[in-house]
Scaffold this motif. Sequence first.
Motif, PDB file in Angstrom:
ATOM      1  N   GLN A  73      -4.642  11.281  14.904  1.00  0.00           N
ATOM      2  CA  GLN A  73      -4.468  11.220  16.356  1.00  0.00           C
ATOM      3  C   GLN A  73      -3.444  12.261  16.836  1.00  0.00           C
ATOM      4  OE1 GLN A  73      -4.456   8.431  14.367  1.00  0.00           O
ATOM      5  NE2 GLN A  73      -6.545   7.845  14.927  1.00  0.00           N
ATOM      6  N   LYS A  74      -2.378  12.434  16.080  1.00  0.00           N
ATOM      7  CA  LYS A  74      -1.372  13.451  16.437  1.00  0.00           C
ATOM      8  C   LYS A  74      -2.005  14.840  16.451  1.00  0.00           C
ATOM      9  CE  LYS A  74       2.448  10.812  14.415  1.00  0.00           C
ATOM     10  NZ  LYS A  74       3.417  10.727  13.292  1.00  0.00           N
ATOM     11  N   LYS A  75      -2.851  15.094  15.463  1.00  0.00           N
ATOM     12  CA  LYS A  75      -3.524  16.390  15.385  1.00  0.00           C
ATOM     13  C   LYS A  75      -4.413  16.616  16.597  1.00  0.00           C
ATOM     14  CE  LYS A  75      -6.566  19.123  12.382  1.00  0.00           C
ATOM     15  NZ  LYS A  75      -7.326  19.124  11.095  1.00  0.00           N
ATOM     16  N   GLN A  76      -5.131  15.567  17.012  1.00  0.00           N
ATOM     17  CA  GLN A  76      -6.007  15.688  18.183  1.00  0.00           C
ATOM     18  C   GLN A  76      -5.205  15.938  19.456  1.00  0.00           C
ATOM     19  OE1 GLN A  76      -9.272  12.712  18.505  1.00  0.00           O
ATOM     20  NE2 GLN A  76      -8.660  12.064  16.452  1.00  0.00           N
ATOM     21  N   ILE A  77      -4.061  15.266  19.575  1.00  0.00           N
ATOM     22  CA  ILE A  77      -3.210  15.445  20.757  1.00  0.00           C
ATOM     23  C   ILE A  77      -2.688  16.879  20.815  1.00  0.00           C
ATOM     24  CG2 ILE A  77      -1.002  14.788  21.813  1.00  0.00           C
ATOM     25  CD1 ILE A  77      -1.530  11.932  20.661  1.00  0.00           C
ATOM     26  N   ARG A  78      -2.177  17.357  19.686  1.00  0.00           N
ATOM     27  CA  ARG A  78      -1.657  18.730  19.648  1.00  0.00           C
ATOM     28  C   ARG A  78      -2.756  19.749  19.925  1.00  0.00           C
ATOM     29  NH1 ARG A  78       1.554  16.690  15.006  1.00  0.00           N
ATOM     30  NH2 ARG A  78      -0.185  17.313  13.673  1.00  0.00           N
ATOM     31  N   LYS A  79      -3.929  19.504  19.372  1.00  0.00           N
ATOM     32  CA  LYS A  79      -5.061  20.419  19.568  1.00  0.00           C
ATOM     33  C   LYS A  79      -5.460  20.488  21.038  1.00  0.00           C
ATOM     34  CE  LYS A  79      -9.794  21.306  17.983  1.00  0.00           C
ATOM     35  NZ  LYS A  79     -10.905  20.823  17.102  1.00  0.00           N
ATOM     36  N   SER A  80      -5.495  19.334  21.718  1.00  0.00           N
ATOM     37  CA  SER A  80      -5.860  19.298  23.135  1.00  0.00           C
ATOM     38  C   SER A  80      -4.836  20.038  23.980  1.00  0.00           C
ATOM     39  CB  SER A  80      -5.992  17.846  23.616  1.00  0.00           C
ATOM     40  OG  SER A  80      -7.095  17.218  23.009  1.00  0.00           O
ATOM     41  N   TYR A  81      -3.566  19.821  23.665  1.00  0.00           N
ATOM     42  CA  TYR A  81      -2.505  20.513  24.404  1.00  0.00           C
ATOM     43  C   TYR A  81      -2.631  22.024  24.234  1.00  0.00           C
ATOM     44  CZ  TYR A  81       2.102  22.435  25.414  1.00  0.00           C
ATOM     45  OH  TYR A  81       3.125  23.227  25.877  1.00  0.00           O
ATOM     46  N   GLN A  82      -2.808  22.465  23.001  1.00  0.00           N
ATOM     47  CA  GLN A  82      -2.922  23.901  22.736  1.00  0.00           C
ATOM     48  C   GLN A  82      -4.143  24.500  23.432  1.00  0.00           C
ATOM     49  OE1 GLN A  82      -0.848  26.014  21.231  1.00  0.00           O
ATOM     50  NE2 GLN A  82       0.624  24.354  20.915  1.00  0.00           N
ATOM     51  N   ALA A  83      -5.245  23.754  23.454  1.00  0.00           N
ATOM     52  CA  ALA A  83      -6.459  24.238  24.128  1.00  0.00           C
ATOM     53  C   ALA A  83      -6.201  24.434  25.616  1.00  0.00           C
ATOM     54  CB  ALA A  83      -7.613  23.260  23.915  1.00  0.00           C
ATOM     55  N   ALA A  84      -5.409  23.528  26.204  1.00  0.00           N
ATOM     56  CA  ALA A  84      -5.122  23.620  27.637  1.00  0.00           C
ATOM     57  C   ALA A  84      -4.228  24.816  27.954  1.00  0.00           C
ATOM     58  CB  ALA A  84      -4.475  22.322  28.121  1.00  0.00           C
ATOM     59  N   ILE A  85      -3.156  24.970  27.222  1.00  0.00           N
ATOM     60  CA  ILE A  85      -2.206  26.035  27.575  1.00  0.00           C
ATOM     61  C   ILE A  85      -2.732  27.426  27.227  1.00  0.00           C
ATOM     62  CG2 ILE A  85      -0.258  24.453  27.310  1.00  0.00           C
ATOM     63  CD1 ILE A  85       0.443  25.962  24.710  1.00  0.00           C
ATOM     64  N   ARG A  86      -3.723  27.493  26.326  1.00  0.00           N
ATOM     65  CA  ARG A  86      -4.288  28.784  25.938  1.00  0.00           C
ATOM     66  C   ARG A  86      -5.550  29.134  26.732  1.00  0.00           C
ATOM     67  NH1 ARG A  86      -3.883  28.191  19.316  1.00  0.00           N
ATOM     68  NH2 ARG A  86      -1.600  28.345  19.171  1.00  0.00           N
ATOM     69  N   SER A  87      -5.932  28.232  27.622  1.00  0.00           N
ATOM     70  CA  SER A  87      -7.164  28.461  28.388  1.00  0.00           C
ATOM     71  C   SER A  87      -7.061  29.725  29.244  1.00  0.00           C
ATOM     72  CB  SER A  87      -7.450  27.259  29.298  1.00  0.00           C
ATOM     73  OG  SER A  87      -8.567  27.520  30.126  1.00  0.00           O
ATOM     74  N   GLU A  88      -8.150  30.459  29.307  1.00  0.00           N
ATOM     75  CA  GLU A  88      -8.216  31.641  30.159  1.00  0.00           C
ATOM     76  C   GLU A  88      -8.742  31.305  31.547  1.00  0.00           C
ATOM     77  OE1 GLU A  88     -10.591  34.482  28.106  1.00  0.00           O
ATOM     78  OE2 GLU A  88      -9.135  34.799  26.492  1.00  0.00           O
ATOM     79  N   GLU A  89      -9.114  30.035  31.748  1.00  0.00           N
ATOM     80  CA  GLU A  89      -9.706  29.616  33.018  1.00  0.00           C
ATOM     81  C   GLU A  89      -8.694  29.013  33.982  1.00  0.00           C
ATOM     82  OE1 GLU A  89     -12.809  26.948  31.919  1.00  0.00           O
ATOM     83  OE2 GLU A  89     -14.156  28.547  31.244  1.00  0.00           O
ATOM     84  N   PHE A  90      -7.557  28.568  33.468  1.00  0.00           N
ATOM     85  CA  PHE A  90      -6.545  27.967  34.339  1.00  0.00           C
ATOM     86  C   PHE A  90      -5.175  28.074  33.687  1.00  0.00           C
ATOM     87  CE2 PHE A  90      -8.235  24.627  31.617  1.00  0.00           C
ATOM     88  CZ  PHE A  90      -7.095  24.002  31.133  1.00  0.00           C
ATOM     89  N   GLU A  91      -4.148  27.892  34.510  1.00  0.00           N
ATOM     90  CA  GLU A  91      -2.763  27.884  34.041  1.00  0.00           C
ATOM     91  C   GLU A  91      -2.210  26.478  34.178  1.00  0.00           C
ATOM     92  OE1 GLU A  91       1.569  29.977  35.060  1.00  0.00           O
ATOM     93  OE2 GLU A  91      -0.280  30.697  36.018  1.00  0.00           O
ATOM     94  N   VAL A  92      -1.430  26.050  33.209  1.00  0.00           N
ATOM     95  CA  VAL A  92      -0.900  24.685  33.192  1.00  0.00           C
ATOM     96  C   VAL A  92       0.488  24.630  33.836  1.00  0.00           C
ATOM     97  CG1 VAL A  92      -0.110  22.786  31.724  1.00  0.00           C
ATOM     98  CG2 VAL A  92      -2.206  24.040  31.149  1.00  0.00           C
ATOM     99  N   LYS A  93       0.668  23.670  34.726  1.00  0.00           N
ATOM    100  CA  LYS A  93       1.983  23.399  35.305  1.00  0.00           C
ATOM    101  C   LYS A  93       2.658  22.272  34.519  1.00  0.00           C
ATOM    102  CE  LYS A  93       4.275  21.972  39.596  1.00  0.00           C
ATOM    103  NZ  LYS A  93       4.058  21.577  41.027  1.00  0.00           N
ATOM    104  N   GLU A  94       1.923  21.165  34.358  1.00  0.00           N
ATOM    105  CA  GLU A  94       2.376  20.025  33.555  1.00  0.00           C
ATOM    106  C   GLU A  94       1.172  19.474  32.805  1.00  0.00           C
ATOM    107  OE1 GLU A  94       5.690  17.377  35.509  1.00  0.00           O
ATOM    108  OE2 GLU A  94       4.181  17.872  37.027  1.00  0.00           O
ATOM    109  N   TRP A  95       1.435  18.831  31.656  1.00  0.00           N
ATOM    110  CA  TRP A  95       0.363  18.250  30.847  1.00  0.00           C
ATOM    111  C   TRP A  95       0.711  16.798  30.565  1.00  0.00           C
ATOM    112  CZ3 TRP A  95      -0.697  16.252  25.897  1.00  0.00           C
ATOM    113  CH2 TRP A  95      -2.016  16.337  25.465  1.00  0.00           C
TER     114      TRP A  95
END
Length: 305
Positions: A76-98
């Motif tokens: 579960q920790k791996k999935q959480i970290r993976k989702s966070y990394q996918a969000a902040i590395r997205s080329e479609e949007f910028e993250v303010k808060e997660w």
Amino acid sequence: MSDWKDLTIIHGNVEGARAAFERACEMVIRKQHANAHGIRVHIGDGGIDIYVGEFGSSPLVVYQCKYFTDGIGDSQKKQIRKSYQAAIRSEEFEVKEWFLCLPIALSTTESKWFQDWSEKCEYPVKLIAHTQLMEWAETSGLATIIFQRKDSMKLDWLIDNFKQRDRDPWVALVEQTEEDCYRILLKLIRLHQSCLKDRYEHLSLLSRRAEAGDRMDACEYVKTVLAGNIEEVHKLWIFSLLSDFTYEPVAYKFILRYDALIEKAKQYEKLCELSSSEFYSTWNLLRSPALSTLREKAYWTVKFP
């Protein structure tokens, strides 16, 4: 007070509960933020289930929903970290808060891990407590929809309505429930027939009669499949066919709808009378211990007494 884990019971399997949890989070967050939006569920969603803001105009507040009900282990920790990394590395949007939405309280060890990890993250990471999500659901009135309380509430309304008119509500309760259950069975029969492709003539005949409005043949169709001499995989489909978009087994939806009437029958001491109904026998068969293996093969997690 409901519990988010109840979604697994309500929807009959983890997949349905997961989808329901994501929809519930979207609903309650929209109540908090008028410009909140959900993301259509598909593989590789970029670490974002819900967002507040507008794509391309400003950084987004991102919400990720994880239906983890048995704690936060390494997977579960791996999935959480993976989702966070996918969000902040997205080329479609910028993250303010997660934000991470979970259906359970974290243990002391899990809380320490989350705090240590989140403090190291490049963008602000916060946890929305399961109690906060539930408070939003209850205070907004959405909990009634999320936890499908409407069936029993619908019957309560009918009882009050008929009592005010000095009429026995029992007949109306049965009629309303059987109409709802008939429509659910029709959905199940149509899905089942589309898979069978007229492989069994006797089932095709029952299907046509059910489509013509024969409620008894709708019940008979399900009972004939489950008790008849047909391939096991075709029996299994009765339990594995899912409702559109919800991942909830159609057969389980039928059981839940009839459960509400069973409870009222106990209150009115009408259970014996109800037991002669074809819908009752269909409900009873779908819950039968003799079919537990089929339900397990269809990934049902609910157990019946």
